[in-house]
Scaffold this motif. Structure first.
Motif, PDB file in Angstrom:
ATOM      1  N   GLY A 296      73.902  37.345  15.253  1.00 43.12           N
ATOM      2  CA  GLY A 296      74.669  38.581  15.380  1.00 43.12           C
ATOM      3  C   GLY A 296      75.231  39.015  14.038  1.00 43.12           C
ATOM      4  N   SER A 297      75.511  38.049  13.177  1.00 45.29           N
ATOM      5  CA  SER A 297      76.084  38.377  11.866  1.00 45.29           C
ATOM      6  C   SER A 297      75.133  39.255  11.064  1.00 45.29           C
ATOM      7  CB  SER A 297      76.354  37.104  11.065  1.00 45.29           C
ATOM      8  OG  SER A 297      77.100  36.197  11.814  1.00 45.29           O
TER       9      SER A 297
ATOM     10  N   THR B  78      74.375  28.063  17.385  1.00 44.21           N
ATOM     11  CA  THR B  78      74.694  28.856  16.192  1.00 44.21           C
ATOM     12  C   THR B  78      73.752  28.547  15.030  1.00 44.21           C
ATOM     13  OG1 THR B  78      76.385  27.204  15.727  1.00 44.21           O
ATOM     14  CG2 THR B  78      77.157  29.261  16.672  1.00 44.21           C
TER      15      THR B  78
ATOM     16  N   ARG C 188      70.436  30.737  14.409  1.00 49.60           N
ATOM     17  CA  ARG C 188      70.564  32.114  13.912  1.00 49.60           C
ATOM     18  C   ARG C 188      69.679  33.064  14.716  1.00 49.60           C
ATOM     19  NH1 ARG C 188      74.108  32.138  13.407  1.00 49.60           N
ATOM     20  NH2 ARG C 188      74.558  33.757  11.913  1.00 49.60           N
ATOM     21  N   THR C 189      70.023  33.253  15.970  1.00 50.54           N
ATOM     22  CA  THR C 189      69.222  34.127  16.826  1.00 50.54           C
ATOM     23  C   THR C 189      70.097  35.195  17.467  1.00 50.54           C
ATOM     24  OG1 THR C 189      69.430  32.345  18.446  1.00 50.54           O
ATOM     25  CG2 THR C 189      67.288  32.614  17.421  1.00 50.54           C
TER      26      THR C 189
HETATM   27  C1  LIG Z   1      80.324  34.420  16.702  1.00 50.85           C
HETATM   28  C2  LIG Z   1      80.270  35.883  16.745  1.00 50.85           C
HETATM   29  C3  LIG Z   1      79.241  36.593  16.122  1.00 50.85           C
HETATM   30  C4  LIG Z   1      78.233  35.899  15.238  1.00 50.85           C
HETATM   31  O1  LIG Z   1      77.115  35.557  15.910  1.00 50.85           O
HETATM   32  P1  LIG Z   1      75.966  34.735  15.159  1.00 50.85           P
HETATM   33  O2  LIG Z   1      74.810  34.988  16.022  1.00 50.85           O
HETATM   34  O3  LIG Z   1      76.356  33.303  15.167  1.00 50.85           O
HETATM   35  O4  LIG Z   1      75.813  35.270  13.801  1.00 50.85           O
HETATM   36  C5  LIG Z   1      79.179  37.955  16.261  1.00 50.85           C
HETATM   37  N1  LIG Z   1      80.123  38.611  16.957  1.00 50.85           N
HETATM   38  C6  LIG Z   1      81.147  37.970  17.542  1.00 50.85           C
HETATM   39  C7  LIG Z   1      82.152  38.735  18.281  1.00 50.85           C
HETATM   40  C8  LIG Z   1      81.262  36.596  17.444  1.00 50.85           C
HETATM   41  O5  LIG Z   1      82.296  35.977  17.994  1.00 50.85           O
END
Ligand SMILES: *Cc1c(COP(=O)(O)O)cnc(C)c1O
Length: 475
Positions: free
Chosen positions: A115-116, A260, A263-264
């Motif tokens: 998600g990052s 985590t 990275r998906t």
């Molecule tokens: C943990 C988190 C992310 C990051 O997700 P990843 O897939 O680990 O990069 C994105 N948004 C929110 C709200 C989160 O808590």
């Protein structure tokens, strides 16, 4: 993986070297290879059958994509998302996040490195494609995952943030007055995490109705919703499935599957969406400048959709042809998604929800705080208002003394140094003064009881100090 390797060796094998697999007859070979009595094989057999029967996929085509993808012997093609994978992920989104509602126009998906990365790419592409310009107002649903407060700021995007606040008094939902801020057409975008992090609450269906109303008055509003915690709320409904035209969806497999490290994540957008509409309305000058840039990657950039630009931008346009998430990661996402969609019931999600629920109850009971067991509470994190707790449990005189003598950060420091418990500082997420965020995702149930015990122990020590001072003053 074993099957995929055997497919490579089928065509060409010389020492340690093997060739690409071949599509013809791969379905039949798969049936022969798999052992129905082994649990993992059985799941793969059922998952493939589900795709063929319920998603109308061609069995050979699907297995060829899965086998090639897992061995990773081609660049991701198409770059944005493998074809069957996109359909598998779509079904997951519909059942896990859209409460079964299929967006009319269909959804394009771009799998990302978590998600990052999805967030980073979106912020960049909105800015780069002039859909958000310096000086534009953007609304941010707070409290929120801290990077959302920081990214627009640190990257010099020059955006002007307006907070759309939810608080405990409204059960962490957004009330009408706050939501009405979005009617202002000067507000170009609305960023939210739903269910929220740190408060862990989903927008109620009433608020989703109200949001639809508001957007009808600001029809070009771009909504960016991060639904990473959606599956922790039963019957969750994403803002995306209510307002697909306006909404960019971010999802990550990190949290639900405790993955985590893989990275998906993904970006999802309706095939008919406001970003493409806004691209068509850019000034001729802006269009020309962008045309020149994207022309190095595609023959006719004028018809290039926003999600394709976003994919190209993720590799600085020049490397568009090698963009896309690694194919083994895409296939791993398929496996996670299919573990949810293949069978009638997803026992894993039920277990995940029951697990955080049990920890939440244990923690709140041990702290002596009222629980919120409403359907909207994801219970993945919780915000605990320590000052409110002190007022209720130790009385207002002590609360006043604590307010004057011990800052929030002193409290967190003491808790860490003397009691070995590290909690997150609520105001860091724009949550109220005196609040802390506790994650319910990482420890075992008895650990939460222990955390509560140590918090109370520290407060008791403060109380002893307070009493001693009061005695001294009286003497
Ligand atoms: C943990 C988190 C992310 C990051 O997700 P990843 O897939 O680990 O990069 C994105 N948004 C929110 C709200 C989160 O808590």
């Amino acid at each position: 993986m074993d099957f995929a390797t055997s497919e490579c060796e089928l065509v060409y094998a010389d020492g340690d070297m093997a060739g690409h697999g071949k599509k013809e007859g791969i379905g039949e070979r798969f049936d022969g290879f798999m052992d129905e009595t082994a649990e993992t094989d059985k799941f793969l057999i059922d998952a493939v059958e589900h795709c063929v029967k319920d998603l109308n996929m061609d069995k050979d085509d699907l297995l060829f994509e899965l086998a090639n993808g897992i061995t990773g012997d081609y660049y991701p093609t198409p770059s944005r998302c493998l074809t069957n994978t996109e359909a598998i992920l779509n079904e997951f989104l519909v059942t896990a996040l859209f409460n079964g509602k299929e967006p009319e126009k269909g959804t394009d998906i771009f799998p990302t490195e978590g998600g990052s990365a999805a967030m980073t790419y979106i912020f960049h592409a909105l800015n780069h494609n002039r859909l958000l310009k310096p000086g534009d107002k953007i609304a941010i649903g707070t409290p929120i995952f801290t990077p959302y407060l920081e990214i627009p700021d640190v990257n010099n995007y020059g955006l002007v943030p307006i907070n759309v606040v939810s608080d405990e008094a409204h059960n962490w939902d957004i009330d009408e007055e706050e939501l009405n801020k979005l009617k202002d057409k000067d507000i170009k975008a609305f960023f939210l995490v739903n269910p929220s992090n740190p408060a862990s609450h989903a927008l109620s269906s009433h608020t989703l109705d109200a949001l639809e109303e508001v957007v009808s008055e600001n029809p070009d509003l771009i909504i960016l919703t991060d639904d990473v915690y959606g599956t922790f709320v039963e019957g969750f409904e994403s803002v995306y499935s209510r307002l697909p035209y306006n909404t960019i969806l971010v999802y990550s497999f990190s949290k639900l599957y405790g993955a985590t490290g893989w990275r998906t994540g993904l970006v999802a957008m309706s095939r008919d969406n406001v970003c493409d509409h806004l691209l068509s309305k850019l000034s001729e000058e802006d269009k020309k400048a962008l045309w020149d840039e994207y022309a190095i990657a595609v023959p006719d950039p004028s018809s290039m959709k926003f999600i394709e630009r976003l994919t190209a931008d993720s590799r600085s346009i020049g490397l568009y042809h090698t963009s896309g998430l690694s194919t083994p990661s895409q296939i791993f996402m398929d496996i996670m998604a299919l573990s949810h969609t293949t069978y009638e019931k997803d026992e894993y999600i039920e277990l995940a929800n029951a697990t955080v629920n049990e920890r939440y109850i244990a923690l709140m009971d041990a702290l002596g705080i009222d629980k919120d067991l409403s359907g909207e509470n994801a219970e993945y994190y919780t915000i605990v208002d320590i000052n409110a707790m002190i007022g209720e449990q130790y009385g207002s005189d002590f609360a006043q003394w604590k307010h004057e003598n011990i800052s929030d950060l002193d409290f967190l420091n003491d808790l860490a140094q003397k009691k070995g418990v590290v909690l997150m500082y609520g105001p860091g997420f724009d949550a109220p003064e005196g609040s802390v965020r506790i994650s319910l995702a990482n420890l075992y149930t008895e650990d939460y009881v222990e955390i509560a015990r140590r918090i109370r122990e520290l407060l008791d020590e403060y109380y002893t100090e307070f009493e001693a001072e009061a005695l001294q003053e009286a003497a």
